[in-house]
Structure formats: C-alpha cells, structure tokens
Design an enzyme around this catalytic site. Structure first.
Site, PDB file in Angstrom:
ATOM      1  N   GLY A 154       6.185  -3.247   7.543  1.00 34.03           N
ATOM      2  CA  GLY A 154       7.239  -3.238   6.542  1.00 34.03           C
ATOM      3  C   GLY A 154       7.651  -1.821   6.181  1.00 34.03           C
ATOM      4  O   GLY A 154       6.950  -0.844   6.467  1.00 34.03           O
ATOM      5  N   CYS A 155       8.820  -1.701   5.535  1.00 33.85           N
ATOM      6  CA  CYS A 155       9.343  -0.376   5.177  1.00 33.85           C
ATOM      7  C   CYS A 155       8.518   0.275   4.075  1.00 33.85           C
ATOM      8  O   CYS A 155       8.175   1.464   4.158  1.00 33.85           O
ATOM      9  CB  CYS A 155      10.805  -0.482   4.775  1.00 33.85           C
ATOM     10  SG  CYS A 155      11.186  -1.764   3.566  1.00 33.85           S
ATOM     11  N   TYR A 156       8.204  -0.481   3.025  1.00 33.89           N
ATOM     12  CA  TYR A 156       7.362   0.074   1.967  1.00 33.89           C
ATOM     13  C   TYR A 156       6.004   0.487   2.530  1.00 33.89           C
ATOM     14  O   TYR A 156       5.462   1.542   2.192  1.00 33.89           O
ATOM     15  CB  TYR A 156       7.144  -0.954   0.862  1.00 33.89           C
ATOM     16  CG  TYR A 156       8.232  -1.045  -0.173  1.00 33.89           C
ATOM     17  CD1 TYR A 156       8.640   0.065  -0.908  1.00 33.89           C
ATOM     18  CD2 TYR A 156       8.834  -2.277  -0.467  1.00 33.89           C
ATOM     19  CE1 TYR A 156       9.620  -0.027  -1.878  1.00 33.89           C
ATOM     20  CE2 TYR A 156       9.818  -2.380  -1.440  1.00 33.89           C
ATOM     21  CZ  TYR A 156      10.208  -1.252  -2.140  1.00 33.89           C
ATOM     22  OH  TYR A 156      11.181  -1.360  -3.106  1.00 33.89           O
ATOM     23  N   THR A 157       5.443  -0.386   3.363  1.00 26.62           N
ATOM     24  CA  THR A 157       4.089  -0.122   3.848  1.00 26.62           C
ATOM     25  C   THR A 157       4.041   1.076   4.791  1.00 26.62           C
ATOM     26  O   THR A 157       3.130   1.899   4.719  1.00 26.62           O
ATOM     27  CB  THR A 157       3.514  -1.369   4.538  1.00 26.62           C
ATOM     28  OG1 THR A 157       4.477  -1.910   5.429  1.00 26.62           O
ATOM     29  CG2 THR A 157       3.162  -2.417   3.521  1.00 26.62           C
ATOM     30  N   THR A 159       5.924   3.638   4.685  1.00 25.61           N
ATOM     31  CA  THR A 159       6.099   4.833   3.868  1.00 25.61           C
ATOM     32  C   THR A 159       4.850   5.166   3.060  1.00 25.61           C
ATOM     33  O   THR A 159       4.576   6.342   2.790  1.00 25.61           O
ATOM     34  CB  THR A 159       7.307   4.644   2.929  1.00 25.61           C
ATOM     35  OG1 THR A 159       8.421   4.170   3.698  1.00 25.61           O
ATOM     36  CG2 THR A 159       7.688   5.932   2.239  1.00 25.61           C
TER      37      THR A 159
END
Length: 351
Positions: A154-157, A159
């Site tokens: 995922g994008c949050y993860t 980052t």
C-alpha cells in the site's frame, strides 16, 4: 508483439492506478501492452476514459473473460480489494506461465487469519498466498526476482516501512514507541464516485479517517514485527488533505541510548546508499511532496526533536507512483529480469 518485448496486461485499467500503469509502460522500452480490461467500460478506448492517452495506439478495453492469456507474459491487477484473489486463481489455473503483480491488498498479509480479521472474510486463495512475495523492492529484492506473484504494498505502508524497518533491524529505535501521522492526496481513495470525495467536501479542509482501525495497520504490524523478531504495534493515523497526489508521513521515534538523530540518519543513509529510488536528505532537511510528485522516488528526512532520545523522521512518496504503479513496474522489472530502473527514471513534476 514486438520482438524481444514482454507482453503485458493491465486488469482494471480505468482506475487511477491502472491509468498510471499505462502512463509508465507506454514508453517502457522492454514491454508491449497487449490487453487492458475495465468491465464497466468494456468496448471503449482508453482515450475515451482518459483523454491524455489519445495520441497512443492502445488496445480497446475489454472484460477480463475476453483476455487471451496465451499472449500475455505478465499481468498487473489493479482491481478493488477483495476481488483479486479469485481472479488470479482463475488465471493461474488456465495460464500458469503468467507472472502477476497485484496492486490490491488481497495478498499482502502473510497470515490468512490476520487477513480475515482485517478484511472481514476468509482468504479465497490460500495456496497462492503461501507463494506471494511482499513487494517492497528495497527489502525483498532477491525474493521478488524469483516470484510468480508479487503483492504490491500500500501507499501509506510503503512510505512508512521504508524509513522505519532499517531502524528497527539496526536496533536504533525502540519498536514500542513508533507514532505515524500520515497524510494522503485524494487519489489514494480511488476513482469511484463518493460523496465524501466531492470537491466541496474535500477542499479547504483536512480530516483524519480510519482512526484506530485503518487496514494498512496490518501491513505495518507485519513488517515491523518481522524486523523486530517480536510483536510490534505502532500508532498510525491517516488524514485526507486537499491535493491530488502524495503521501506525507511524519514519524516520531524514540532512539536507543546514544543514538540520537545523527545515529538514525547514519543508519538510513548507509542502508539506502546506492538505492535508485530512496533518497535520504542531509540531516535536518525536511522533504516535501512536491519534490517527488510524478516520480518513483521516496524522500526521507531526519530531524532532531527537543528531547535527545526522540527523533522525527519524515517520509514522502507519490501515492500513485512509488506508492502504487511505479513500485509495481519496479517489481515487474525484477520479475522479468529487466534493469530495475527501466521506465522509471522520471524526475518529479515541479512546479
């Protein structure tokens, strides 16, 4: 098929991540896009859905059932969470030669029980979950090269994992004192029509969501715990902010004795030395989303806090590139044996 090029299918090409895959792959020198699917828009051209692609010659959008898998080497699955498990299972049953990079959450969690806990239903492809490789390239590069199925993070993860996992592994921070305050642009919520994403609902404001319950927590738990060799449960709160692209994670950590900001910076700078898509800024310099927009870069900054044992680590990516489609292409390059940076050398779009 152009001689020497890999034949690529994109499932779910009418969403933001699907369109980003087309943008990146259209000029990739080693691949040819041979199939694009979008069930609700089947029969239309890609330019009908995304006019920016009008100058390109691309396949018509078709349904997944219409794809000729004998002519595909690798497929990207940019489908909604909860739908990909059965799709990939069916594809592998009919065409086991194909490689897959899945951009959904369906294969990211190694423990099927944890998946059921967070997503509310049993995993539908347990045998495939056992072979799926979590696709943070900088951590799992050698495993990805041998994979048939890559679970794109995922994008949050992405980052939050890139700056924190090396620090946990090095013993530079205390795993039980990690607080992640993260912000996302609106494209992180997908392209579906939702009242909460209307311009008037989003602009001129900011709000937290998924507070205490966001599903990306499970990925953070998984990767931080693996790095520590024991259970780690970080605090994570996502926020929606009125911009199109970008993830901005401000991460508060507590260091071990004598480590401080200098030690944290040294660990990250050494770990990512030579990495093409992770850039650790000079100590004290603060990254900005605008300097990674449109690129596959992650920028990481390390800043001293007032207390000597506390450090602020700031990480930023473009949620549609390094946080999704760019990282997926990076994974594809490894799986197919191409140079890892191929097709991903774009510098950020600024201003």
């Amino acid at each position: 098929m152009t001689e020497g090029r890999a034949r690529i299918a994109i499932l779910g090409a009418s969403g933001y991540t699907g369109a980003e895959l087309v943008r990146l792959l259209a000029r990739h020198p080693r691949v040819e896009i041979v199939a694009l699917t979008a069930d609700r828009k089947a029969g239309q051209s890609m330019a009908d859905v995304f006019p920016q692609f009008a100058p390109l010659t691309l396949p018509k959008l078709i349904t997944i059932d219409e794809v000729d898998w004998t002519g595909v080497d690798l497929a990207f699955c940019a489908l909604p969470h909860g739908t990909t498990q059965q799709v990939i299972k069916r594809v592998f049953e009919s065409a086991p030669h194909i490689k897959m990079v899945d951009l959904s959450a369906d294969f990211r969690l190694r423990d099927p029980g944890v998946y059921e806990q967070w997503y509310g239903h049993p995993h539908q492809a347990l045998e495939l979950q056992q072979e799926a490789v979590y696709g943070v390239v900088e951590l799992y590069r050698s495993d990805i090269r041998k994979a048939r199925l890559v679970a794109n993070p995922g994008c949050y993860t992405t980052t939050a994992i890139l700056p924190v996992v090396p620090l946990i592994e090095a013993g530079a921070i205390e795993p039980d004192h990690i607080v992640i305050d993260a912000k996302s642009g609106v494209t992180g919520a997908g392209r579906s029509a939702k009242e909460s994403l209307l311009y008037a609902e989003v602009t001129d404001g900011m709000h937290a969501y998924g507070v205490g319950s966001h599903r990306h927590m499970a990925e953070l738990d998984q990767e931080y715990s693996k790095a520590a060799g024991r259970t780690v449960v970080p605090s994570f709160t996502p926020h929606l902010i009125p911009m199109t692209r970008g993830i901005y994670a401000t991460i508060y950590v507590k260091t071990g004795a004598g480590v401080g900001a200098e030690g944290v910076h040294r660990v990250l700078a050494d770990f990512y030395k030579g990495e093409p898509f992770v850039h650790v800024l000079p100590l004290g310099q603060v990254p900005q989303t605008r300097f990674v927009k449109g690129s596959n870069m992650a920028f990481i900054g390390v800043i001293k806090d007032r207390a000597p044992d506390r450090v602020i680590v700031i990480s930023t990516t473009d949620n549609l590139v390094k946080g999704a489609s760019g990282q997926a292409v990076q994974n594809m390059n490894l799986v197919l044996g191409f140079p890892e940076t191929t097709g991903l050398e774009q510098i950020a779009l600024f201003p």
